[in-house]
Design a protein around this motif. Structure first.
Motif, PDB file in Angstrom:
ATOM      1  N   GLN A 113       0.869  -1.228   0.155  1.00 24.89           N
ATOM      2  CA  GLN A 113       0.052   0.011   0.005  1.00 24.89           C
ATOM      3  C   GLN A 113       1.007   1.386  -0.149  1.00 24.89           C
ATOM      4  O   GLN A 113       0.556   2.317  -0.732  1.00 24.89           O
ATOM      5  N   ALA A 114       1.939   1.270   0.670  1.00 23.42           N
ATOM      6  CA  ALA A 114       2.721   2.352   0.876  1.00 23.42           C
ATOM      7  C   ALA A 114       3.653   2.910  -0.215  1.00 23.42           C
ATOM      8  O   ALA A 114       3.916   3.808  -0.466  1.00 23.42           O
ATOM      9  N   THR A 115       3.866   1.745  -1.194  1.00 21.11           N
ATOM     10  CA  THR A 115       4.667   1.706  -2.296  1.00 21.11           C
ATOM     11  C   THR A 115       3.942   1.832  -3.700  1.00 21.11           C
ATOM     12  O   THR A 115       4.592   2.150  -4.740  1.00 21.11           O
ATOM     13  N   LEU A 116       2.617   1.655  -3.705  1.00 25.14           N
ATOM     14  CA  LEU A 116       1.709   1.360  -4.980  1.00 25.14           C
ATOM     15  C   LEU A 116       1.808   2.638  -5.570  1.00 25.14           C
ATOM     16  O   LEU A 116       1.960   2.641  -6.957  1.00 25.14           O
ATOM     17  N   PRO A 117       1.743   3.893  -5.044  1.00 24.70           N
ATOM     18  CA  PRO A 117       1.996   5.162  -5.953  1.00 24.70           C
ATOM     19  C   PRO A 117       3.358   5.079  -7.020  1.00 24.70           C
ATOM     20  O   PRO A 117       3.259   5.305  -8.027  1.00 24.70           O
ATOM     21  N   ALA A 118       4.399   4.796  -6.240  1.00 24.28           N
ATOM     22  CA  ALA A 118       5.750   4.613  -6.917  1.00 24.28           C
ATOM     23  C   ALA A 118       5.437   3.526  -7.988  1.00 24.28           C
ATOM     24  O   ALA A 118       6.181   3.764  -9.077  1.00 24.28           O
ATOM     25  N   LEU A 119       5.195   2.524  -7.537  1.00 27.85           N
ATOM     26  CA  LEU A 119       5.117   1.209  -8.373  1.00 27.85           C
ATOM     27  C   LEU A 119       4.156   1.517  -9.794  1.00 27.85           C
ATOM     28  O   LEU A 119       4.379   1.131 -10.942  1.00 27.85           O
ATOM     29  N   ARG A 120       2.956   2.083  -9.360  1.00 29.30           N
ATOM     30  CA  ARG A 120       2.324   2.550 -10.410  1.00 29.30           C
ATOM     31  C   ARG A 120       2.773   3.366 -11.571  1.00 29.30           C
ATOM     32  O   ARG A 120       2.624   3.133 -12.893  1.00 29.30           O
ATOM     33  N   ALA A 121       3.706   4.244 -11.076  1.00 31.32           N
ATOM     34  CA  ALA A 121       4.237   5.402 -11.903  1.00 31.32           C
ATOM     35  C   ALA A 121       5.293   4.636 -12.823  1.00 31.32           C
ATOM     36  O   ALA A 121       5.513   5.149 -14.014  1.00 31.32           O
ATOM     37  N   SER A 122       6.014   3.658 -12.340  1.00 25.84           N
ATOM     38  CA  SER A 122       6.905   3.045 -13.048  1.00 25.84           C
ATOM     39  C   SER A 122       6.367   1.864 -13.893  1.00 25.84           C
ATOM     40  O   SER A 122       7.219   1.256 -14.671  1.00 25.84           O
ATOM     41  N   GLY A 123       5.353   1.502 -13.765  1.00 27.37           N
ATOM     42  CA  GLY A 123       4.679  -0.084 -14.285  1.00 27.37           C
ATOM     43  C   GLY A 123       5.499  -1.083 -13.525  1.00 27.37           C
ATOM     44  O   GLY A 123       5.954  -1.944 -14.495  1.00 27.37           O
ATOM     45  N   GLY A 124       5.858  -0.977 -12.291  1.00 25.63           N
ATOM     46  CA  GLY A 124       6.648  -1.951 -11.786  1.00 25.63           C
ATOM     47  C   GLY A 124       6.270  -3.213 -11.365  1.00 25.63           C
ATOM     48  O   GLY A 124       5.240  -3.567 -11.791  1.00 25.63           O
ATOM     49  N   SER A 125       7.009  -3.924 -10.437  1.00 26.89           N
ATOM     50  CA  SER A 125       6.872  -5.351 -10.083  1.00 26.89           C
ATOM     51  C   SER A 125       6.759  -5.699  -8.733  1.00 26.89           C
ATOM     52  O   SER A 125       7.509  -4.976  -7.815  1.00 26.89           O
ATOM     53  N   ILE A 126       6.190  -6.568  -8.162  1.00 20.09           N
ATOM     54  CA  ILE A 126       5.877  -6.921  -7.050  1.00 20.09           C
ATOM     55  C   ILE A 126       6.324  -8.373  -6.798  1.00 20.09           C
ATOM     56  O   ILE A 126       5.699  -9.249  -7.457  1.00 20.09           O
ATOM     57  N   VAL A 127       6.929  -8.825  -5.783  1.00 24.17           N
ATOM     58  CA  VAL A 127       7.572 -10.300  -5.500  1.00 24.17           C
ATOM     59  C   VAL A 127       7.212 -10.623  -4.195  1.00 24.17           C
ATOM     60  O   VAL A 127       7.672  -9.846  -3.296  1.00 24.17           O
ATOM     61  N   ASN A 128       6.274 -11.539  -4.072  1.00 24.52           N
ATOM     62  CA  ASN A 128       6.034 -11.811  -2.623  1.00 24.52           C
ATOM     63  C   ASN A 128       6.408 -13.379  -2.537  1.00 24.52           C
ATOM     64  O   ASN A 128       5.910 -14.167  -3.231  1.00 24.52           O
ATOM     65  N   VAL A 129       7.073 -13.402  -1.527  1.00 27.91           N
ATOM     66  CA  VAL A 129       8.001 -14.995  -1.317  1.00 27.91           C
ATOM     67  C   VAL A 129       7.085 -15.698  -0.562  1.00 27.91           C
ATOM     68  O   VAL A 129       6.943 -15.387   0.848  1.00 27.91           O
ATOM     69  N   THR A 130       6.671 -16.801  -1.210  1.00 30.44           N
ATOM     70  CA  THR A 130       5.672 -17.678  -0.403  1.00 30.44           C
ATOM     71  C   THR A 130       6.355 -18.956  -0.166  1.00 30.44           C
ATOM     72  O   THR A 130       7.667 -19.170   0.108  1.00 30.44           O
ATOM     73  N   SER A 131       5.609 -20.166  -0.202  1.00 32.75           N
ATOM     74  CA  SER A 131       6.293 -21.456   0.377  1.00 32.75           C
ATOM     75  C   SER A 131       5.354 -22.623  -0.276  1.00 32.75           C
ATOM     76  O   SER A 131       4.065 -22.307  -0.064  1.00 32.75           O
ATOM     77  N   ASP A 132       5.788 -23.690  -0.408  1.00 30.49           N
ATOM     78  CA  ASP A 132       5.161 -24.775  -0.883  1.00 30.49           C
ATOM     79  C   ASP A 132       4.184 -25.500   0.437  1.00 30.49           C
ATOM     80  O   ASP A 132       3.220 -25.966   0.420  1.00 30.49           O
ATOM     81  N   ALA A 133       4.564 -24.592   1.654  1.00 37.38           N
ATOM     82  CA  ALA A 133       3.833 -24.905   2.954  1.00 37.38           C
ATOM     83  C   ALA A 133       2.436 -24.351   2.771  1.00 37.38           C
ATOM     84  O   ALA A 133       1.411 -24.743   3.577  1.00 37.38           O
ATOM     85  N   ALA A 134       2.357 -23.450   1.717  1.00 37.81           N
ATOM     86  CA  ALA A 134       1.115 -22.711   1.575  1.00 37.81           C
ATOM     87  C   ALA A 134      -0.359 -24.003   1.094  1.00 37.81           C
ATOM     88  O   ALA A 134      -1.277 -23.562   1.319  1.00 37.81           O
ATOM     89  N   THR A 135       0.193 -25.036   0.569  1.00 37.59           N
ATOM     90  CA  THR A 135      -0.705 -25.885   0.123  1.00 37.59           C
ATOM     91  C   THR A 135      -0.474 -27.217   0.420  1.00 37.59           C
ATOM     92  O   THR A 135      -1.520 -28.019   0.406  1.00 37.59           O
ATOM     93  N   GLY A 136       0.770 -27.452   0.753  1.00 39.70           N
ATOM     94  CA  GLY A 136       1.091 -29.005   1.483  1.00 39.70           C
ATOM     95  C   GLY A 136       0.674 -29.080   2.666  1.00 39.70           C
ATOM     96  O   GLY A 136       0.784 -28.125   3.635  1.00 39.70           O
TER      97      GLY A 136
END
Length: 218
Positions: A113-136
């Motif tokens: 939320q805090a960085t969305l204005p800057a990311l929208r301006a650049s057409g940037g990217s977000i990486v959210n690091v998850t885990s196979d523990a999310a589904t296993g």
């Protein structure tokens, strides 16, 4: 124009390895982690901006966003394993679970939320690091895995709501990190993947910018 990346959990493991890969490619780096000593060492090595602190602290999130008014990549890598040895859900302390949710789900959303204005301006990217523990269904991993499942769905919806960005929720697989050693023991963790090899695959993802979605690096 130089690209800028903001990476949480950047003092060791995957966060540090990715920072090294991006730094070698000429990216400007804003790095954060709780441990100031390790973070300062990483920042000195990479010529990066270091802002130590806890991602669950709103004031810290505000400082991070202010340090990256122009931003091309946000990497939510900081994570908490919770209680060790890993407890079954029947015995999982609820207060500890609330803490996991705060670190692994609420904090990434706050930084997004805090960085969305800057990311929208650049057409940037977000990486959210998850885990196979999310589904296993891995015994003992219920608390941590539930938070990663929540992060995956948060990412999924965010990708639909922000079509101008790239949003990837990335399962890096088991890596030889301190977190894995805390969970399964140092001997077993030593047989897991080198974070530097995983970071190379993650760097390729960031560079090629495929469509938003879930990505497995193992």
């Amino acid at each position: 124009m130089t690209n800028t990346a903001l990476i949480t959990g950047a003092s060791r493991g995957l966060g540090l390895a990715l920072a090294r890969a991006l730094g070698a490619a000429g990216w400007r780096l804003v790095l954060t982690a709780r441990g100031a000593e390790d973070l300062d060492r990483a920042a000195a090595e990479l010529g990066a901006t270091a802002i130590a602190g806890d991602v669950t602290d709103p004031a810290h999130v505000a400082r991070l966003a202010a340090a990256a008014p122009s931003l091309d990549l946000l990497v939510n890598n900081a994570s908490d394993l919770g209680v060790t040895p890993l407890p079954h859900l029947a015995d999982h302390p609820l207060e500890a679970f609330r803490g996991l949710l705060e670190t692994n789900v609420t904090a990434p959303l706050a930084l997004i939320q805090a960085t969305l204005p800057a990311l929208r301006a650049s057409g940037g990217s977000i990486v959210n690091v998850t885990s196979d523990a999310a589904t296993g269904a891995y015994e003992g991993w219920g608390g941590y895995g539930a938070t990663k499942a929540a992060l995956e769905q948060l990412s999924n919806v965010l990708a639909a709501e922000e079509p101008g960005l790239r949003v990837w929720w990335v399962d890096p697989g088991e890596m030889n990190t301190r977190m894995l050693a805390d969970a399964v023991g140092a001997h077993e963790a030593a047989g897991a993947a080198d974070p530097a090899k995983v970071a190379a695959a993650l760097y390729d993802l960031v560079s090629s910018r495929p469509a938003s979605g879930k990505v497995s690096l193992h």
